[in-house]
Design a protein around this motif. Sequence first.
Motif, short mmCIF file in Angstrom:
data_model
loop_
_atom_site.label_atom_id
_atom_site.label_comp_id
_atom_site.label_asym_id
_atom_site.label_seq_id
_atom_site.Cartn_x
_atom_site.Cartn_y
_atom_site.Cartn_z
N GLN A 37 0.81 -1.22 0.00
CA GLN A 37 0.00 0.00 0.00
C GLN A 37 0.84 1.27 0.00
OE1 GLN A 37 -3.43 0.08 2.45
NE2 GLN A 37 -3.56 -2.12 2.61
N HIS A 38 1.70 1.37 -1.03
CA HIS A 38 2.49 2.58 -1.19
C HIS A 38 1.61 3.71 -1.74
CE1 HIS A 38 6.83 1.55 -0.64
NE2 HIS A 38 6.33 0.33 -0.65
N GLY A 39 2.10 4.95 -1.62
CA GLY A 39 1.41 6.10 -2.19
C GLY A 39 1.72 6.27 -3.66
N ILE A 40 2.62 5.43 -4.17
CA ILE A 40 3.00 5.46 -5.58
C ILE A 40 2.70 4.10 -6.19
CG2 ILE A 40 4.79 7.25 -5.42
CD1 ILE A 40 6.86 5.04 -5.01
N ARG A 68 1.47 6.98 3.27
CA ARG A 68 1.23 6.88 1.82
C ARG A 68 1.14 8.26 1.17
NH1 ARG A 68 -2.40 2.64 3.09
NH2 ARG A 68 -4.32 3.83 2.87
N LEU A 69 0.38 9.13 1.83
CA LEU A 69 0.18 10.47 1.29
C LEU A 69 1.52 11.21 1.26
CD1 LEU A 69 -1.61 12.74 0.34
CD2 LEU A 69 -2.33 13.14 2.70
N ILE A 70 2.29 11.08 2.33
CA ILE A 70 3.59 11.76 2.40
C ILE A 70 4.55 11.20 1.34
CG2 ILE A 70 5.67 11.88 3.86
CD1 ILE A 70 3.82 12.52 6.20
N GLU A 71 4.51 9.90 1.14
CA GLU A 71 5.36 9.31 0.11
C GLU A 71 5.01 9.89 -1.26
OE1 GLU A 71 4.58 5.29 -1.18
OE2 GLU A 71 6.72 4.84 -1.26
N ALA A 72 3.70 9.97 -1.57
CA ALA A 72 3.27 10.52 -2.86
C ALA A 72 3.71 11.97 -3.00
CB ALA A 72 1.76 10.39 -3.00
N ALA A 73 3.58 12.75 -1.93
CA ALA A 73 3.93 14.17 -1.99
C ALA A 73 5.43 14.35 -2.20
CB ALA A 73 3.49 14.87 -0.70
N LEU A 74 6.22 13.60 -1.44
CA LEU A 74 7.68 13.70 -1.58
C LEU A 74 8.12 13.31 -2.99
CD1 LEU A 74 8.84 12.15 1.80
CD2 LEU A 74 9.05 14.54 1.12
N MET A 76 1.82 0.43 4.90
CA MET A 76 2.00 1.85 5.25
C MET A 76 0.68 2.45 5.74
SD MET A 76 4.51 3.75 2.66
CE MET A 76 5.93 3.03 1.89
N THR A 77 0.77 3.35 6.64
CA THR A 77 -0.44 4.04 7.11
C THR A 77 -0.91 5.04 6.05
OG1 THR A 77 0.82 5.82 8.11
CG2 THR A 77 0.36 3.92 9.50
N PRO A 78 -2.17 5.46 6.11
CA PRO A 78 -2.66 6.43 5.12
C PRO A 78 -1.81 7.69 5.07
CG PRO A 78 -4.48 5.50 6.37
CD PRO A 78 -3.23 4.96 6.99
N LEU A 79 -1.37 8.22 6.21
CA LEU A 79 -0.57 9.44 6.19
C LEU A 79 0.79 9.18 5.55
CD1 LEU A 79 -0.36 12.41 6.90
CD2 LEU A 79 0.50 11.77 9.16
N ALA A 93 2.60 4.27 -22.63
CA ALA A 93 3.41 4.72 -23.75
C ALA A 93 4.52 3.72 -24.07
CB ALA A 93 3.99 6.11 -23.49
N GLY A 94 4.18 2.44 -24.04
CA GLY A 94 5.14 1.41 -24.40
C GLY A 94 6.20 1.15 -23.35
N GLY A 95 6.09 1.79 -22.19
CA GLY A 95 7.10 1.61 -21.15
C GLY A 95 6.48 1.53 -19.76
N HIS A 96 7.33 1.72 -18.77
CA HIS A 96 6.89 1.62 -17.38
C HIS A 96 7.32 2.88 -16.64
CE1 HIS A 96 5.97 -2.72 -17.82
NE2 HIS A 96 6.89 -2.60 -18.77
N GLN A 97 6.42 3.42 -15.81
CA GLN A 97 6.73 4.63 -15.08
C GLN A 97 6.10 4.58 -13.70
OE1 GLN A 97 5.55 8.24 -17.09
NE2 GLN A 97 6.74 9.54 -15.71
N ILE A 98 6.81 5.13 -12.71
CA ILE A 98 6.24 5.24 -11.37
C ILE A 98 5.47 6.56 -11.28
CG2 ILE A 98 6.76 5.38 -8.91
CD1 ILE A 98 9.33 3.76 -9.52
N LEU A 99 4.24 6.49 -10.82
CA LEU A 99 3.40 7.69 -10.66
C LEU A 99 2.75 7.66 -9.28
CD1 LEU A 99 1.51 7.68 -14.11
CD2 LEU A 99 3.48 9.10 -13.48
N THR A 100 2.36 8.83 -8.80
CA THR A 100 1.60 8.87 -7.55
C THR A 100 0.21 8.32 -7.82
OG1 THR A 100 0.76 11.08 -7.96
CG2 THR A 100 2.83 10.94 -6.78
N ARG A 101 -0.42 7.79 -6.78
CA ARG A 101 -1.79 7.28 -6.96
C ARG A 101 -2.75 8.46 -7.05
NH1 ARG A 101 -1.79 1.67 -6.07
NH2 ARG A 101 0.09 1.03 -4.96
N ALA A 102 -3.77 8.27 -7.91
CA ALA A 102 -4.71 9.37 -8.19
C ALA A 102 -5.39 9.89 -6.92
CB ALA A 102 -5.76 8.90 -9.19
N VAL A 103 -5.56 9.02 -5.93
CA VAL A 103 -6.30 9.38 -4.73
C VAL A 103 -5.60 10.51 -3.95
CG1 VAL A 103 -5.18 7.64 -3.30
CG2 VAL A 103 -7.49 8.41 -2.73
#
Lengths: 194, 194, 248
Positions: free
Chosen positions: A51-54, B6-12, B1-4, A60-70
Amino acid sequence: MTPLARLIEAALFSAARPLTVEELGALDPDATTADVRVALEQVREHYDFEQHGIELVELAGGHQILTRAVHAAAIERAQFSVRAPKLTAAALETLAVIAYRQPVGRAEIEEIRGVSAGGVLRSLQERGLIEVVGRSEALGRPLLYGTAAAFLELLGLRDLADLPRADELTIALRPHHPEPEGADDAAAYVEAES
Amino acid sequence: MTPLARLIEAALFSAARPLTVEELGALDPDATTADVRVALEQVREHYDFEQHGIELVELAGGHQILTRAVHAAAIERAQFSVRAPKLTAAALETLAVIAYRQPVGRAEIEEIRGVSAGGVLRSLQERGLIEVVGRSEALGRPLLYGTAAAFLELLGLRDLADLPRADELTIALRPHHPEPEGADDAAAYVEAES
Amino acid sequence: MVVRDAPTTTLGAGPGFVVRLDAFSGPLDLLLHLLREEQLEISDIPIARIADQFLQAIGELGLNQAADYLDMASRLVRLKAQMLLPRRTDDEGWEDPRAELVRRLLEYQQIREIAIWLGRASERRAAQFARGYLPPPPVLPPPPLALDLLEMLRAIERVIAAIPSPVLHRVVARPLDVEQATRRIEGLLDERAEIGWLEALGERHSIVEVLSTLLALLELARRGVLRLTQHDPFSPMRILRDTTRPAH
């Protein structure tokens, strides 16, 4: 994580654009394409399971790490990042014509949309969403356009096959150079206009 | 990971610079500074414990996710961040003249393009795209240039005959009429040959 | 924007009627809107009614400056006239003059549907951020050069175009080519808001070329695509893109 998965994770972080399996293979001369795929899967599953935030996205034919939309709203509120501006209707319609009709010339785009397309074609080209893919054999040898790499990236698509198929549209896609439509129906409406 | 966390990971991940604990607090109005610190610690420990290719580092008074130094060499070698350089329009046009007129002297190239060609010729030569193929019989015996092997390789052509013929291009190519070569350069070489 | 506030007001509602000028992405869009408002089938357009409403709409929307809308308006008026022509009811060879318009509307409607799909996809993607921090690129020897065949061919064409070709002088009297001159001028105006007469003329200054260009300029000015100005009497003519055209 395995050593190769760690290395791939680091590479995806530092590139900040979609990397293909082939590109990632260059990281380790001993790694086969299959090894790279296994490692990618490991990274993807790890992000999901823990449960990472990313997340690891295929586009686009490849792989990329992105933040989750939430997390988008909170990140925008805190002003760490902003969403890409929306495309205008003119840009989206032009992209739609090009995506489904490529390679396609300016005249055909203008015929379908009913408006001149010079400005919007130029700005789409500047943003790397479309590119010149050749010249028509027609008089004046007009340029032909097709979608470019950034098109898939911007839409988050893996490839053009991710676009809705003709039969998934409520209005069926028609052949490239359709016959005048409705000629048969016409007789039924002879009285309509009098 | 906790919700916070996760959010911090996405922000960073999405931020272009290190973020302070105070800044990260803006992500969640309910989170105290202490909560943010605990979440940061959780992210850091997770990266270390699970042996990620990335780590959470404290720098410039803030926190940032960076790739681990151990992967730097492999990533640099793979050159993800560098795109292949492209030739300028001037270089392309000079190359075009040489491809179709070879062997050709500098004076003729300059006459066609209307600008001096010294710098462009030098850089094309350095890149191995053109080479000196002889000397003209004209006054001053100026150098004559032709395309080199790398030119065909880069274009993916087998030989020069694969280039479109002049009459296949939109405007017909003028038949080669040998003009007194190097007329402009002549003064400098008056003594050179006789 | 594709997902936008659809103008819901009824046309002809009188004063106080306000619609954003950029609400429509073109004459076909406006036409579809009118048909939707009246709950009419695309396959059976009452041309007379729709032509009147279209003309009224572009007047009220202030779109009557735009060549694209005027072009559609004139087509509709022509269709209206054709539909009024008398014909025998048992005429089997009769072709519905509306067929081409129906075909274009259906085609455009489909493109609109795809455009909406693309808009949603891009919004979903925009909600996910890529890594914001980009490490400085390593200092390394430059990677191999990228040379593109198409780029090369375009350079070749530019060069060849710059060569004054004696071959052209052998060409026997050509008819005026207003279409090509029109395309050239429109192309130039797409790139810049203002061009000079000599630029509009292009590379070759034959009598034929000068006349074609002149006719093209006058026609484009008449259609409101451009304006022709002179700073002083007998000073060089300036050709200005008509800025009242809507941006696309």
